[in-house]
Design a protein around this motif. Sequence first.
Motif, mmCIF file in Angstrom:
data_model
loop_
_atom_site.group_PDB
_atom_site.id
_atom_site.type_symbol
_atom_site.label_atom_id
_atom_site.label_comp_id
_atom_site.label_asym_id
_atom_site.label_seq_id
_atom_site.Cartn_x
_atom_site.Cartn_y
_atom_site.Cartn_z
ATOM 1 N N PRO A 101 11.315 0.538 -28.063
ATOM 2 C CA PRO A 101 10.484 -0.347 -27.261
ATOM 3 C C PRO A 101 9.031 0.140 -27.253
ATOM 4 C CG PRO A 101 11.682 1.106 -25.811
ATOM 5 C CD PRO A 101 12.151 1.407 -27.217
ATOM 6 N N LEU A 102 8.122 -0.779 -27.271
ATOM 7 C CA LEU A 102 6.698 -0.428 -27.271
ATOM 8 C C LEU A 102 6.264 0.244 -25.975
ATOM 9 C CD1 LEU A 102 4.802 -3.348 -29.024
ATOM 10 C CD2 LEU A 102 4.775 -0.951 -29.634
ATOM 11 N N THR A 103 7.049 0.092 -24.943
ATOM 12 C CA THR A 103 6.683 0.695 -23.652
ATOM 13 C C THR A 103 6.664 2.218 -23.711
ATOM 14 O OG1 THR A 103 9.002 0.559 -22.960
ATOM 15 C CG2 THR A 103 7.531 -1.231 -22.283
ATOM 16 N N LYS A 104 7.334 2.807 -24.694
ATOM 17 C CA LYS A 104 7.300 4.275 -24.805
ATOM 18 C C LYS A 104 5.907 4.777 -25.187
ATOM 19 C CE LYS A 104 9.175 4.395 -29.524
ATOM 20 N NZ LYS A 104 10.310 4.821 -30.331
ATOM 21 N N LEU A 137 7.547 -12.443 -32.126
ATOM 22 C CA LEU A 137 6.086 -12.409 -32.034
ATOM 23 C C LEU A 137 5.589 -13.254 -30.863
ATOM 24 C CD1 LEU A 137 3.450 -11.360 -33.226
ATOM 25 C CD2 LEU A 137 3.401 -13.372 -34.695
ATOM 26 N N ILE A 138 6.176 -14.410 -30.675
ATOM 27 C CA ILE A 138 5.777 -15.264 -29.538
ATOM 28 C C ILE A 138 6.073 -14.553 -28.220
ATOM 29 C CG2 ILE A 138 6.326 -17.413 -28.333
ATOM 30 C CD1 ILE A 138 6.677 -18.687 -31.124
ATOM 31 N N ASN A 142 3.234 -13.260 -25.467
ATOM 32 C CA ASN A 142 3.289 -13.791 -24.121
ATOM 33 C C ASN A 142 3.381 -12.701 -23.047
ATOM 34 O OD1 ASN A 142 3.027 -16.490 -24.792
ATOM 35 N ND2 ASN A 142 5.224 -16.769 -25.072
ATOM 36 N N THR A 143 3.703 -11.496 -23.427
ATOM 37 C CA THR A 143 3.825 -10.424 -22.420
ATOM 38 C C THR A 143 2.509 -9.715 -22.200
ATOM 39 O OG1 THR A 143 4.527 -8.828 -24.124
ATOM 40 C CG2 THR A 143 6.240 -9.979 -22.842
#
Length: 143
Positions: A101-104, A137-138, A142-143
């Motif tokens: 996850p990109l949150t890391k 990607l959408i 959107n986040t």
Amino acid sequence: MNPPARIHTKGDPRGDKRIVLMSRRALITLATVTLALLWILQPNRALLIDMLEDAQDPTVAIAFLNVLKSNQVPSLKLDLTLAKQHFKLDQYQQSLAQLTPLTKFADSALLTQAQTLYADSLLRLIQRQDPTARRQLIDYLNT
């Protein structure tokens, strides 16, 4: 220049002579200095990751990075470098797998690089007509 010193061995019944090229003290000093230099100059993990990031052959870099990842505590820099190498080989799904996850990456200086590589990988997958990449990607945008 003087010839090497010849020492007669007392315990040898044949009376053979041997040549002494270096004293024990010099050998011990040389070995100690060599070991100290090797210990000081040993490549550390961060240096190795930086070198592999700029590697000419991504397949070799991926192999080394996977070994590092399996033997060491995982790091964000290692994940990002591995994702970049997969991207160079057009392995976009593996690149995404390393980044998610990109949150890391949220609290690191590598966040922008990770986001750019993530979006670029998704765009490349869309160009290859991957049906899930467009939705990913959408959702990401959107986040």
